[in-house]
Write a protein that holds these residues in place. Structure first.
Motif, PDB file in Angstrom:
ATOM      1  N   SER A 152       0.852  -1.188   0.000  1.00  0.00           N
ATOM      2  CA  SER A 152       0.000   0.000   0.000  1.00  0.00           C
ATOM      3  C   SER A 152       0.889   1.240   0.000  1.00  0.00           C
ATOM      4  CB  SER A 152      -0.879   0.032   1.251  1.00  0.00           C
ATOM      5  OG  SER A 152      -1.752  -1.060   1.249  1.00  0.00           O
ATOM      6  N   PRO A 153       0.471   2.298  -0.686  1.00  0.00           N
ATOM      7  CA  PRO A 153       1.286   3.518  -0.691  1.00  0.00           C
ATOM      8  C   PRO A 153       1.281   4.189   0.669  1.00  0.00           C
ATOM      9  CG  PRO A 153      -0.766   3.864  -1.873  1.00  0.00           C
ATOM     10  CD  PRO A 153      -0.715   2.426  -1.499  1.00  0.00           C
ATOM     11  N   ARG A 154       2.396   4.846   0.973  1.00  0.00           N
ATOM     12  CA  ARG A 154       2.479   5.578   2.244  1.00  0.00           C
ATOM     13  C   ARG A 154       2.043   7.019   2.037  1.00  0.00           C
ATOM     14  NH1 ARG A 154       8.441   4.287   3.695  1.00  0.00           N
ATOM     15  NH2 ARG A 154       8.440   2.664   2.163  1.00  0.00           N
ATOM     16  N   GLY A 155       1.786   7.695   3.132  1.00  0.00           N
ATOM     17  CA  GLY A 155       1.419   9.101   3.055  1.00  0.00           C
ATOM     18  C   GLY A 155      -0.080   9.310   3.192  1.00  0.00           C
ATOM     19  N   ARG A 156      -0.462  10.562   3.053  1.00  0.00           N
ATOM     20  CA  ARG A 156      -1.875  10.916   3.176  1.00  0.00           C
ATOM     21  C   ARG A 156      -2.527  10.888   1.803  1.00  0.00           C
ATOM     22  NH1 ARG A 156      -3.580  13.787   7.607  1.00  0.00           N
ATOM     23  NH2 ARG A 156      -4.895  15.060   6.262  1.00  0.00           N
ATOM     24  N   ARG A 157      -3.764  10.426   1.786  1.00  0.00           N
ATOM     25  CA  ARG A 157      -4.488  10.441   0.520  1.00  0.00           C
ATOM     26  C   ARG A 157      -5.223  11.771   0.380  1.00  0.00           C
ATOM     27  NH1 ARG A 157      -9.867   9.798   0.393  1.00  0.00           N
ATOM     28  NH2 ARG A 157     -10.941   9.079   2.235  1.00  0.00           N
ATOM     29  N   LEU A 184      -8.355  14.420  -0.460  1.00  0.00           N
ATOM     30  CA  LEU A 184      -9.732  14.477   0.005  1.00  0.00           C
ATOM     31  C   LEU A 184     -10.676  13.851  -1.010  1.00  0.00           C
ATOM     32  CD1 LEU A 184      -9.883  18.103   1.426  1.00  0.00           C
ATOM     33  CD2 LEU A 184      -9.885  15.978   2.713  1.00  0.00           C
ATOM     34  N   GLY A 185     -11.803  13.404  -0.529  1.00  0.00           N
ATOM     35  CA  GLY A 185     -12.819  12.852  -1.416  1.00  0.00           C
ATOM     36  C   GLY A 185     -12.775  11.342  -1.469  1.00  0.00           C
ATOM     37  N   ARG A 186     -13.552  10.823  -2.386  1.00  0.00           N
ATOM     38  CA  ARG A 186     -13.645   9.381  -2.543  1.00  0.00           C
ATOM     39  C   ARG A 186     -12.316   8.831  -3.091  1.00  0.00           C
ATOM     40  NH1 ARG A 186     -17.868   6.119  -6.366  1.00  0.00           N
ATOM     41  NH2 ARG A 186     -17.383   4.085  -5.524  1.00  0.00           N
ATOM     42  N   PRO A 187     -11.850   7.713  -2.541  1.00  0.00           N
ATOM     43  CA  PRO A 187     -10.604   7.147  -3.048  1.00  0.00           C
ATOM     44  C   PRO A 187     -10.752   6.703  -4.505  1.00  0.00           C
ATOM     45  CG  PRO A 187     -11.251   6.078  -0.995  1.00  0.00           C
ATOM     46  CD  PRO A 187     -12.371   6.960  -1.403  1.00  0.00           C
ATOM     47  N   ARG A 188      -9.653   6.811  -5.250  1.00  0.00           N
ATOM     48  CA  ARG A 188      -9.667   6.375  -6.634  1.00  0.00           C
ATOM     49  C   ARG A 188      -9.842   4.875  -6.721  1.00  0.00           C
ATOM     50  NH1 ARG A 188      -4.587   9.510  -8.697  1.00  0.00           N
ATOM     51  NH2 ARG A 188      -5.495  11.549  -8.973  1.00  0.00           N
ATOM     52  N   LYS A 189     -10.363   4.439  -7.831  1.00  0.00           N
ATOM     53  CA  LYS A 189     -10.531   3.018  -8.089  1.00  0.00           C
ATOM     54  C   LYS A 189      -9.150   2.386  -8.242  1.00  0.00           C
ATOM     55  CE  LYS A 189     -13.865   0.179  -9.235  1.00  0.00           C
ATOM     56  NZ  LYS A 189     -15.046  -0.187  -9.596  1.00  0.00           N
ATOM     57  N   ARG A 190      -8.904   1.282  -7.554  1.00  0.00           N
ATOM     58  CA  ARG A 190      -7.636   0.575  -7.652  1.00  0.00           C
ATOM     59  C   ARG A 190      -7.777  -0.607  -8.588  1.00  0.00           C
ATOM     60  NH1 ARG A 190      -7.242  -0.381  -1.405  1.00  0.00           N
ATOM     61  NH2 ARG A 190      -9.184  -1.273  -2.073  1.00  0.00           N
ATOM     62  N   TRP A 191      -6.632  -1.105  -9.045  1.00  0.00           N
ATOM     63  CA  TRP A 191      -6.639  -2.249  -9.950  1.00  0.00           C
ATOM     64  C   TRP A 191      -7.265  -3.462  -9.275  1.00  0.00           C
ATOM     65  CZ3 TRP A 191      -4.243  -7.064  -9.707  1.00  0.00           C
ATOM     66  CH2 TRP A 191      -4.306  -7.798 -10.870  1.00  0.00           C
ATOM     67  N   SER A 192      -6.948  -3.694  -8.017  1.00  0.00           N
ATOM     68  CA  SER A 192      -7.442  -4.879  -7.319  1.00  0.00           C
ATOM     69  C   SER A 192      -8.945  -4.812  -7.073  1.00  0.00           C
ATOM     70  CB  SER A 192      -6.705  -5.062  -5.982  1.00  0.00           C
ATOM     71  OG  SER A 192      -6.879  -3.924  -5.168  1.00  0.00           O
ATOM     72  N   ASP A 193      -9.540  -3.632  -7.110  1.00  0.00           N
ATOM     73  CA  ASP A 193     -10.990  -3.508  -6.941  1.00  0.00           C
ATOM     74  C   ASP A 193     -11.743  -4.156  -8.097  1.00  0.00           C
ATOM     75  OD1 ASP A 193     -10.568  -2.087  -4.621  1.00  0.00           O
ATOM     76  OD2 ASP A 193     -10.786  -0.126  -5.572  1.00  0.00           O
ATOM     77  N   GLY A 194     -11.124  -4.188  -9.274  1.00  0.00           N
ATOM     78  CA  GLY A 194     -11.781  -4.755 -10.449  1.00  0.00           C
ATOM     79  C   GLY A 194     -11.736  -6.269 -10.501  1.00  0.00           C
ATOM     80  N   LEU A 195     -10.990  -6.917  -9.614  1.00  0.00           N
ATOM     81  CA  LEU A 195     -10.888  -8.374  -9.635  1.00  0.00           C
ATOM     82  C   LEU A 195     -12.131  -9.054  -9.105  1.00  0.00           C
ATOM     83  CD1 LEU A 195      -7.239  -9.037  -8.523  1.00  0.00           C
ATOM     84  CD2 LEU A 195      -8.237  -9.414 -10.762  1.00  0.00           C
ATOM     85  N   ARG A 196     -12.875  -8.357  -8.283  1.00  0.00           N
ATOM     86  CA  ARG A 196     -14.079  -8.967  -7.704  1.00  0.00           C
ATOM     87  C   ARG A 196     -15.141  -9.210  -8.739  1.00  0.00           C
ATOM     88  NH1 ARG A 196     -13.382  -4.932  -3.300  1.00  0.00           N
ATOM     89  NH2 ARG A 196     -14.773  -3.756  -4.623  1.00  0.00           N
TER      90      ARG A 196
END
Length: 165
Positions: free
Chosen positions: A143-148, A150-162
């Protein structure tokens, strides 16, 4: 930051929809070139036309689809482009009021989004077999370090595997 690799514009920002839009335009352009010679040919069987679609149009449409995050817009773009070509292959129009599934069954083609999901899972299994020191596996598992932002998190590659969204 953006650059072109194998005729695809890759960017570090929110360029996923733009990238898919360019690929959809290229696939539609090639499908349009084949329209009179292949899709409208009454002497050629639908099965042969479908095989040409799978060999020529689908790879252009789905290039890098295994490795990019998917959004609802990118899925819709790919599916509408696929259906436009398949309707042409089947000799149907929107006015015929045939369902997409019936046209896909007649052509013997799976939904492009299910096909991409299957390819994604194959790619994930391929990465799982890699050594722990490989950059691709490290990028997938950490997982990336640091602060994300504001707002809804971006879609990640692993989210599409489901495949449930």
């Amino acid at each position: 930051m953006q650059f072109k690799y194998l005729e695809v514009e890759l960017s570090s920002g929110d360029g996923v929809e733009k990238e898919v839009g360019e690929q959809v335009a290229k696939a539609a352009k090639i499908a349009g070139c084949l329209s009179r010679t292949i899709w409208c040919n009454k002497n050629m069987k639908t099965e042969v036309k479908s095989r040409i679609y799978k060999a020529v149009i689908r790879p252009i449409l789905t290039y890098t689809a295994e490795t990019r995050p998917e959004t609802a817009k990118t899925k819709r773009l790919m599916e509408t482009t696929e259906m436009r070509v398949l309707r042409r292959i089947a000799g149907k129009t929107l006015m015929n009021r045939n369902t997409s599934e019936s046209i896909r069954d007649a052509c013997g083609v799976d939904n492009v989004n299910y096909w991409v999901l299957k390819r994604r899972k194959e790619w994930d299994e391929h990465i799982s077999r890699m050594d722990e020191g490989r950059v691709v596996k490290i990028a997938r598992d950490r997982s990336p370090r640091g602060r994300r932002s504001l707002g809804r998190p971006r879609k990640r590659w692993s989210d599409g595997l489901r495949g449930d969204d």
